[in-house]
Design an enzyme around this catalytic site. Sequence first.
Site, mmCIF file in Angstrom:
data_model
loop_
_atom_site.group_PDB
_atom_site.id
_atom_site.type_symbol
_atom_site.label_atom_id
_atom_site.label_comp_id
_atom_site.label_asym_id
_atom_site.label_seq_id
_atom_site.Cartn_x
_atom_site.Cartn_y
_atom_site.Cartn_z
ATOM 1 N N LYS A 159 0.880 -1.179 0.000
ATOM 2 C CA LYS A 159 0.000 0.000 0.000
ATOM 3 C C LYS A 159 0.914 1.223 0.000
ATOM 4 O O LYS A 159 1.195 1.809 1.047
ATOM 5 C CB LYS A 159 -0.923 -0.041 1.222
ATOM 6 C CG LYS A 159 -2.055 0.976 1.173
ATOM 7 C CD LYS A 159 -3.056 0.718 2.289
ATOM 8 C CE LYS A 159 -4.078 1.816 2.420
ATOM 9 N NZ LYS A 159 -5.010 1.935 1.307
HETATM 10 N N1 PPE Z 1 -7.830 -1.217 -2.903
HETATM 11 C C1 PPE Z 1 -7.287 0.014 -2.802
HETATM 12 C C2 PPE Z 1 -6.579 0.584 -3.969
HETATM 13 C C3 PPE Z 1 -7.421 0.715 -1.607
HETATM 14 O O1 PPE Z 1 -6.880 1.932 -1.517
HETATM 15 C C4 PPE Z 1 -8.118 0.146 -0.535
HETATM 16 C C5 PPE Z 1 -8.279 0.899 0.747
HETATM 17 C C6 PPE Z 1 -8.668 -1.135 -0.684
HETATM 18 C C7 PPE Z 1 -8.485 -1.790 -1.876
HETATM 19 C C8 PPE Z 1 -9.384 -1.828 0.443
HETATM 20 O O2 PPE Z 1 -8.484 -2.238 1.452
HETATM 21 P P1 PPE Z 1 -8.924 -2.351 2.985
HETATM 22 O O3 PPE Z 1 -9.153 -0.968 3.461
HETATM 23 O O4 PPE Z 1 -7.788 -3.033 3.646
HETATM 24 O O5 PPE Z 1 -10.170 -3.160 3.008
HETATM 25 N N2 PPE Z 1 -8.310 2.286 0.612
HETATM 26 C C9 PPE Z 1 -8.044 3.099 1.760
HETATM 27 C C10 PPE Z 1 -7.705 4.514 1.390
HETATM 28 C C11 PPE Z 1 -8.744 5.311 0.755
HETATM 29 C C12 PPE Z 1 -8.322 6.735 0.579
HETATM 30 O O6 PPE Z 1 -9.056 7.445 -0.137
HETATM 31 O O7 PPE Z 1 -7.335 7.182 1.152
HETATM 32 C C13 PPE Z 1 -9.128 2.960 2.807
HETATM 33 O O8 PPE Z 1 -10.226 2.498 2.505
HETATM 34 O O9 PPE Z 1 -8.857 3.283 3.945
#
Ligand code: PPE
Length: 319
Positions: A159
């Site tokens: 990430k």
């Molecule tokens: N894909 C991406 C690209 C992504 O950024 C997130 C979280 C997810 C999948 C889902 O992952 P999880 O949160 O572990 O279920 N995106 C984070 C950031 C968003 C932002 O705008 O900043 C979030 O949801 O916290």
Amino acid sequence: MAFDESGKIWQNGKLVDWQDAKIHVLSHVVSYGSSVFEGQRCYKTATGSACFRLDEHVDRLFNSAKVYRMDIPYTKEVIREATLQTIAANNLEACYIRPIVYRGYESLGVDPRPCPIDVVIAVWNWGKYLGPEALEEGVDVCVSSWTRIAPNTLPAVAKAGANYMNSQLIKQEAIVNGYSEGIALDVNGYVSEGSGENIFLVRKGVLYTPALSNSVLPGITRDCIMKIAKDLGIECREEGISRGSLYIADEVFFTGTAAEITPIRSIDRISIGDGSRGPITKRLQDEFFAIIEGRVPDRFNWLTPVSVGADVAIESNVS
Ligand code: PPE
């Protein structure tokens, strides 16, 4: 979303005033995007505040750092404690949590190794990511003209801040064209993910989500849905999904810490199912929120209690 700016931010081992949590403009991260981060939530449960899947988020942060050869100068235990301490110091019974690890100020040049590894943890109130009605009514999205980062360019398993330049292309294109979000395909044309969410579809009672090899972040909410589905007896397959199968799905939804579980009611102006939240999406949402709000036992051990302002009255919403 505006910051309240009255709180404290954990910066390299100390809680500092919000306004003082600054970095130098020539920090490595500013020129080269050299950061990895997390997005977590603390929820108000029936028995007090609780940080959701803290260990998994800390593990993912350390894995992201490892990919980029960033040696975090704190142990996982220190980061876990610092997270809980930051929530408590800000007196928020529910909040979004953003730990960031970045290459700091020392010298410039692509080789990042001379620069220090700095760590900050900030918390704030972050409401409904894709709009106030999104969780019930669903959102209108498009398939992006941008391709998701390829596995041999930027690894989606980390990430990293820089991955979000690709996300920003996807998101801005979607918004200026009147959609809430964009879905990116991977470099081979299979469905990957939204700019900040994983994606699931339901067809004939079976749940499908792209595999990790389709350039998706290994989402922690994605993992929750797979575990809850298994528990509820709903089959879930991780596999390549074609763009066409999105349009003919019975239900489609996004998952993410910020987006939680957001139904998708149309893609490229084609209605998904009957254009409203589907029954399996609702069942998964109901179970997910029951767990995180402490209305059912925490059978997966996902909640870490946080002591936020002992005198804060916690309303019980046990039904
Ligand atoms: N894909 C991406 C690209 C992504 O950024 C997130 C979280 C997810 C999948 C889902 O992952 P999880 O949160 O572990 O279920 N995106 C984070 C950031 C968003 C932002 O705008 O900043 C979030 O949801 O916290």
